[in-house]
Design a protein around this motif. Structure first.
Motif, PDB file in Angstrom:
ATOM      1  N   ALA A 171      46.370 -18.937  20.131  1.00 21.50           N
ATOM      2  CA  ALA A 171      45.206 -18.483  20.890  1.00 21.50           C
ATOM      3  C   ALA A 171      44.383 -17.478  20.090  1.00 21.50           C
ATOM      4  O   ALA A 171      43.147 -17.485  20.132  1.00 21.50           O
ATOM      5  CB  ALA A 171      45.662 -17.863  22.210  1.00 21.50           C
ATOM      6  N   ALA A 207      39.784 -19.228  18.880  1.00 21.48           N
ATOM      7  CA  ALA A 207      39.224 -18.735  20.140  1.00 21.48           C
ATOM      8  C   ALA A 207      38.782 -19.849  21.080  1.00 21.48           C
ATOM      9  O   ALA A 207      38.713 -19.649  22.296  1.00 21.48           O
ATOM     10  CB  ALA A 207      38.044 -17.813  19.852  1.00 21.48           C
ATOM     11  N   SER A 208      38.505 -21.025  20.541  1.00 23.88           N
ATOM     12  CA  SER A 208      38.034 -22.137  21.369  1.00 23.88           C
ATOM     13  C   SER A 208      39.136 -23.154  21.680  1.00 23.88           C
ATOM     14  O   SER A 208      38.878 -24.160  22.344  1.00 23.88           O
ATOM     15  CB  SER A 208      36.862 -22.857  20.690  1.00 23.88           C
ATOM     16  N   TYR A 209      40.355 -22.886  21.211  1.00 24.94           N
ATOM     17  CA  TYR A 209      41.443 -23.855  21.425  1.00 24.94           C
ATOM     18  C   TYR A 209      41.837 -23.892  22.894  1.00 24.94           C
ATOM     19  O   TYR A 209      41.946 -22.854  23.557  1.00 24.94           O
ATOM     20  CB  TYR A 209      42.653 -23.494  20.567  1.00 24.94           C
ATOM     21  N   ARG A 210      42.076 -25.105  23.409  1.00 22.42           N
ATOM     22  CA  ARG A 210      42.495 -25.275  24.805  1.00 22.42           C
ATOM     23  C   ARG A 210      43.883 -25.898  24.824  1.00 22.42           C
ATOM     24  O   ARG A 210      44.141 -26.886  24.137  1.00 22.42           O
ATOM     25  CB  ARG A 210      41.484 -26.139  25.554  1.00 22.42           C
ATOM     26  N   ILE A 257      48.717 -16.307  26.015  1.00 25.61           N
ATOM     27  CA  ILE A 257      47.458 -17.004  25.735  1.00 25.61           C
ATOM     28  C   ILE A 257      46.268 -16.157  26.180  1.00 25.61           C
ATOM     29  O   ILE A 257      45.344 -15.884  25.402  1.00 25.61           O
ATOM     30  CB  ILE A 257      47.434 -18.378  26.443  1.00 25.61           C
ATOM     31  N   PHE A 258      46.290 -15.715  27.446  1.00 22.67           N
ATOM     32  CA  PHE A 258      45.167 -14.947  27.972  1.00 22.67           C
ATOM     33  C   PHE A 258      45.094 -13.552  27.359  1.00 22.67           C
ATOM     34  O   PHE A 258      43.999 -12.993  27.222  1.00 22.67           O
ATOM     35  CB  PHE A 258      45.256 -14.865  29.492  1.00 22.67           C
ATOM     36  N   ASP A 286      42.742 -13.043  24.556  1.00 26.65           N
ATOM     37  CA  ASP A 286      41.307 -13.040  24.850  1.00 26.65           C
ATOM     38  C   ASP A 286      40.819 -11.765  25.527  1.00 26.65           C
ATOM     39  O   ASP A 286      39.605 -11.540  25.605  1.00 26.65           O
ATOM     40  CB  ASP A 286      40.963 -14.226  25.763  1.00 26.65           C
ATOM     41  N   SER A 329      37.564 -19.723  34.623  1.00 23.83           N
ATOM     42  CA  SER A 329      37.998 -18.806  33.568  1.00 23.83           C
ATOM     43  C   SER A 329      39.332 -19.254  32.986  1.00 23.83           C
ATOM     44  O   SER A 329      39.544 -19.193  31.766  1.00 23.83           O
ATOM     45  CB  SER A 329      38.121 -17.381  34.124  1.00 23.83           C
ATOM     46  N   ARG A 343      39.039 -22.442  30.785  1.00 21.41           N
ATOM     47  CA  ARG A 343      38.443 -22.254  29.467  1.00 21.41           C
ATOM     48  C   ARG A 343      39.511 -22.340  28.377  1.00 21.41           C
ATOM     49  O   ARG A 343      39.231 -22.716  27.246  1.00 21.41           O
ATOM     50  CB  ARG A 343      37.752 -20.890  29.409  1.00 21.41           C
ATOM     51  N   ARG A 344      40.750 -22.003  28.756  1.00 22.99           N
ATOM     52  CA  ARG A 344      41.865 -22.066  27.815  1.00 22.99           C
ATOM     53  C   ARG A 344      42.903 -23.133  28.179  1.00 22.99           C
ATOM     54  O   ARG A 344      43.564 -23.685  27.315  1.00 22.99           O
ATOM     55  CB  ARG A 344      42.575 -20.708  27.773  1.00 22.99           C
ATOM     56  N   ILE A 345      43.061 -23.376  29.484  1.00 22.82           N
ATOM     57  CA  ILE A 345      44.132 -24.256  29.950  1.00 22.82           C
ATOM     58  C   ILE A 345      43.553 -25.589  30.407  1.00 22.82           C
ATOM     59  O   ILE A 345      42.785 -25.645  31.372  1.00 22.82           O
ATOM     60  CB  ILE A 345      44.917 -23.605  31.119  1.00 22.82           C
TER      61      ILE A 345
END
Length: 335
Positions: free
Chosen positions: A21, A25-28, A128-129, A132, A184, A187-189
């Motif tokens: 992560a 920064a853009s990885y999901r 992960i979060f 960010d 929100s 954006r990652r998951i």
């Protein structure tokens, strides 16, 4: 989440998730659900819940009941329910605890089964979060605490920010809109099963017992599509995730530079430190951004404090007193 040491296998997973992560920064993340019901994750989640103690939820099952039944068997059944997609959270038992001002604060108590599952999800999602979250956020984060937040507020006062917007949000935890919060998270998951878990926890009905011992259930969170249950293991992370929107929005609008401001937050406690003469405009911008986030500024409790004239407490610490003490020490050194 307790003081137990984290098993090496769990540490390795968390380190790998955090590193990925942080690096991209853009990885999901698209394959997380099976990590939540992994044996070592669930076992550690249960141990953390056990170390934190806590009252039973609806149904009254406590840790002694689980241990009499057999922890390994109990966790195996939970893992199977998650794996097969039959897991459904129980209603949340609501109790009221007294506040210092004499009022009552609602607290939601999930069942041990749900607390264990939420904690397992926390073990997987937090790394992960956490990658960010901006440095302005201090609440419920690894390696951060309230005293550090207070120290940062004090430091910014000495760096030319003598005016402070001491902000209070009206029922922050109960007002967070579900749709925006899930955006929100998404954006990652990408893993839909993980997002579905979070959605189910957000929409849990609440069970209350009245003075006549009668039980009633309400579905306000689901009906209103807003609010996260205070007291659940996953709530602090979700609260931080949504507050991140405010911090990033403030910066994206250029307010940090144009108003010369610095933000410090601890969960739903928020201060904006301003250059002299900028606090009124900062307060107006705060109202506008919070309105866009579907949150409400509590006007009765929100105020502008000017140091050193005004009194100012943050997270239970008298910042003004600490300011005077530090100023006194500096004067003595100069003498």
């Amino acid at each position: 989440m307790g003081s137990l040491s984290t098993p090496e296998s769990v540490q390795k997973l968390q380190a790998a998730l955090h590193a990925k992560a942080k690096a991209e920064a853009s990885y999901r993340f698209y394959a997380l659900y099976d990590k939540i019901y992994r044996g070592d994750i669930l076992a550690h989640a249960y141990a953390l819940c056990r170390s934190n103690r806590g009252a039973p939820g609806v149904g009254g099952q406590d840790f002694a009941d689980v241990e009499e039944y057999g922890v390994e068997k109990w966790l195996g059944e939970l893992a199977l329910a998650l794996k097969e997609g039959t897991y459904r959270p129980h209603p949340i038992r609501r109790v009221f605890i007294p506040k210092t001002n004499g009022k009552l604060r609602p607290l939601g108590i999930s069942t041990l089964r749900d607390r264990t599952c939420m904690t397992a999800a926390m073990l997987v999602l937090e790394p992960i979060f956490e990658a960010d979250l901006p440095p302005e956020q201090y609440g419920y984060r690894p390696g951060r605490n309230a005293q550090q937040a207070v120290t940062e507020v004090q430091a910014q006062m000495f760096r030319g920010h003598p005016e402070i917007v001491d902000a209070d949000l009206a029922d922050y935890f109960g007002s967070i809109p579900h749709a925006e919060l899930l955006k929100s998270a998404a954006r990652r998951i990408v893993d839909r099963r993980v997002l579905h878990l979070i959605k189910m926890w957000l929409e849990c009905p609440v069970e209350e017992t009245d003075e006549r011992r009668r039980k009633t259930r309400s579905t306000g969170a689901k009906d209103n599509r807003r609010g996260i249950p205070q007291g659940s293991p996953v709530s602090p992370l979700l609260a931080n995730l949504y507050m991140r929107r405010f911090v990033l929005g403030w910066k994206k609008l250029g307010l940090e530079q144009s108003l010369g401001t610095r933000i410090v937050t601890y969960a739903d406690d928020l201060v904006i430190l301003c250059r002299r003469g900028k606090a009124e405009e900062a307060l107006q911008q705060l109202r506008a951004i919070m309105g866009a986030l579907k949150l409400t500024v509590n006007e009765e409790k929100t105020r502008i404090c000017r140091i050193p004239e005004g009194e100012f407490d943050f997270l239970g610490y008298s910042v003004l007193q600490r300011h005077k003490e530090r100023r006194g020490r500096r004067c003595r050194k100069a003498a």
